[in-house]
Design an enzyme around this catalytic site. Structure first.
Site, PDB file in Angstrom:
ATOM      1  N   TYR A 180      65.015  17.522  37.420  1.00  0.00           N
ATOM      2  CA  TYR A 180      64.005  16.521  38.014  1.00  0.00           C
ATOM      3  C   TYR A 180      65.141  15.445  38.653  1.00  0.00           C
ATOM      4  CZ  TYR A 180      59.683  18.669  37.229  1.00  0.00           C
ATOM      5  OH  TYR A 180      58.814  19.844  36.928  1.00  0.00           O
ATOM      6  N   LYS A 203      52.518   3.622   5.715  1.00  0.00           N
ATOM      7  CA  LYS A 203      51.750   3.726   7.054  1.00  0.00           C
ATOM      8  C   LYS A 203      51.999   4.322   8.125  1.00  0.00           C
ATOM      9  CE  LYS A 203      54.659  -0.172   8.603  1.00  0.00           C
ATOM     10  NZ  LYS A 203      54.809  -1.505   8.538  1.00  0.00           N
TER      11      LYS A 203
END
Ligand SMILES: *Cc1c(COP(=O)(O)O)cnc(C)c1O
Length: 365
Positions: free
Chosen positions: A256, A35
């Site tokens: 950052y 899946k």
């Protein structure tokens, strides 16, 4: 030249892991669960490594069509069954076996016109409370299906909520035994964790096991056990290269938010992989990374297209050096995806499924 990032699928590792799962439940047949596009590997890319399975289990009808298009004539099981009545036409045409977990699916079958009767897996809700008939309503569902000319054979299945953890599966095995005691039909209970941890019990092995994550080389019960403990090999490598090197002084920060500050001179590599590639932004300083096959650590925040790594353990590394975010380095060194997932507070399942469409894939020859 494209960015150097690449995801590589390892067919021999898929084959090895599938063999491991067979060994865990030698008298059972094995559904390879494919899946979510084979847990992000790509059904077409994973197929060759998994063709030794007894069947393929998935839930998307288009993915089932893709497995048939690869020439697979053996069993295919729809783990959630059909989503609407006309899906049954595709089941008839492609010979798909399908789960029956609710009354609506039986209504649709009763109204379905087919030359070929269907093979169905009737699902018991033994405690997971996701899909399936409760023990009280299970027999009535079985009797309804048994009376339908559209149904050739009924198998019995359930799914465990805690096969990987402390609560375990005994309560659900008991519920399954009680609900199915005198019903004929093949049984399927076990996912990867149950197959590896509990399959000494023949009732747990049943006739079909349904391993997913272990086939993709990940320990279903990490960190209690590692992939090495279960002798599973990585089936996907996410690799890239160092794009730039920065020499930091004590007090310099990285990235950052300046979340990392060097406390001494430090060489860092800036790497071509970021959260827009599917690498988790939640990974913080210390997350393991391999550079030239040597284990080091992420430093600072992950940005959209880049992240930074500490080059201290690999002084010879620099511009262009190989970086392995998870999987197997050229040297053969392995970085288990489970460790990276744990650093991000998630599971390997999510990382495998989240590799971004912009990342090119290759299949190891
Ligand atoms: C996904 C799934 C599996 C496989 O689970 P893993 O933990 O990946 O082994 C088995 N059975 C059902 C019903 C599933 O949905």
């Amino acid at each position: 030249m494209p960015r150097p990032i690449l995801a590589t699928v390892h067919p021999l590792a898929l084959r090895h892991n599938l063999a491991r799962m067979r060994q865990a439940a030698p008298d059972a047949r094995v559904w390879a669960v494919v899946k979510a596009n084979a847990y992000g590997h790509g059904i077409e890319r994973a197929f060759d490594g998994l063709r030794g399975a007894d069947g393929f289990a998935l839930l998307d009808l288009q993915e089932a069509e893709r497995v048939r298009a690869l020439g697979w004539r053996g069993p295919i099981l729809l783990l959630e069954g059909v989503f609407e009545a006309r899906d049954l036409e595709l089941c008839s045409r492609l010979g798909l076996w399908h789960t029956v977990h609710c009354d609506e699916q039986i209504d649709w079958l009763a109204a379905h016109k087919t030359q070929v009767p269907h093979r169905v897996f009737l699902k018991l809700n033994s405690g997971m409370n996701r899909l399936g008939f409760t023990p009280q309503r299970f027999r009535a569902a079985w009797a309804r299906l048994d009376a339908l000319p559209q149904v050739e054979e009924i198998s019995l299945m359930t799914h465990f909520s805690d096969a990987d953890g402390a609560r375990g599966i005994a309560h659900q095995v008991r519920a399954f035994e009680d609900a199915t005691r005198d019903l004929s039909g093949e049984r399927s209970l076990s996912n990867s964790a149950a197959s590896l941890r509990h399959a000494q019990d023949a009732r747990v092995r049943g006739d079909w096991i349904r391993p997913g994550i272990a086939v993709y080389g990940s320990a279903p019960d990490f960190p209690e056990h590692t992939s090495a403990h279960w002798d599973l090999q990585p089936t996907m490598t996410l690799s890239t290269r160092v794009l730039a090197v920065q020499e930091l002084q004590a007090g310099d920060t990285v990235g950052y938010g300046s979340s990392f500050t060097a406390d001494a001179p430090l060489r860092i590599g800036v790497v071509a992989c970021g959260y827009a590639d599917g690498y988790p932004r939640h990974c913080t300083t210390g997350t393991p990374v391999l550079v030239d096959g040597v284990r080091t650590r992420l430093v600072g925040r992950v940005s959209m297209d880049m992240l930074s790594v500490d080059l201290t353990p690999v002084p010879q590394a620099g511009f262009g050096s190989e970086v392995t975010l998870w999987g197997r380095a050229a040297s053969g060194a392995v970085l288990p995806i489970d460790e990276v997932a744990a650093s991000a507070g998630t599971l390997s399942y999510e990382l495998m499924c989240a590799v971004a469409p912009r990342v090119p894939f290759s299949v190891e020859a």
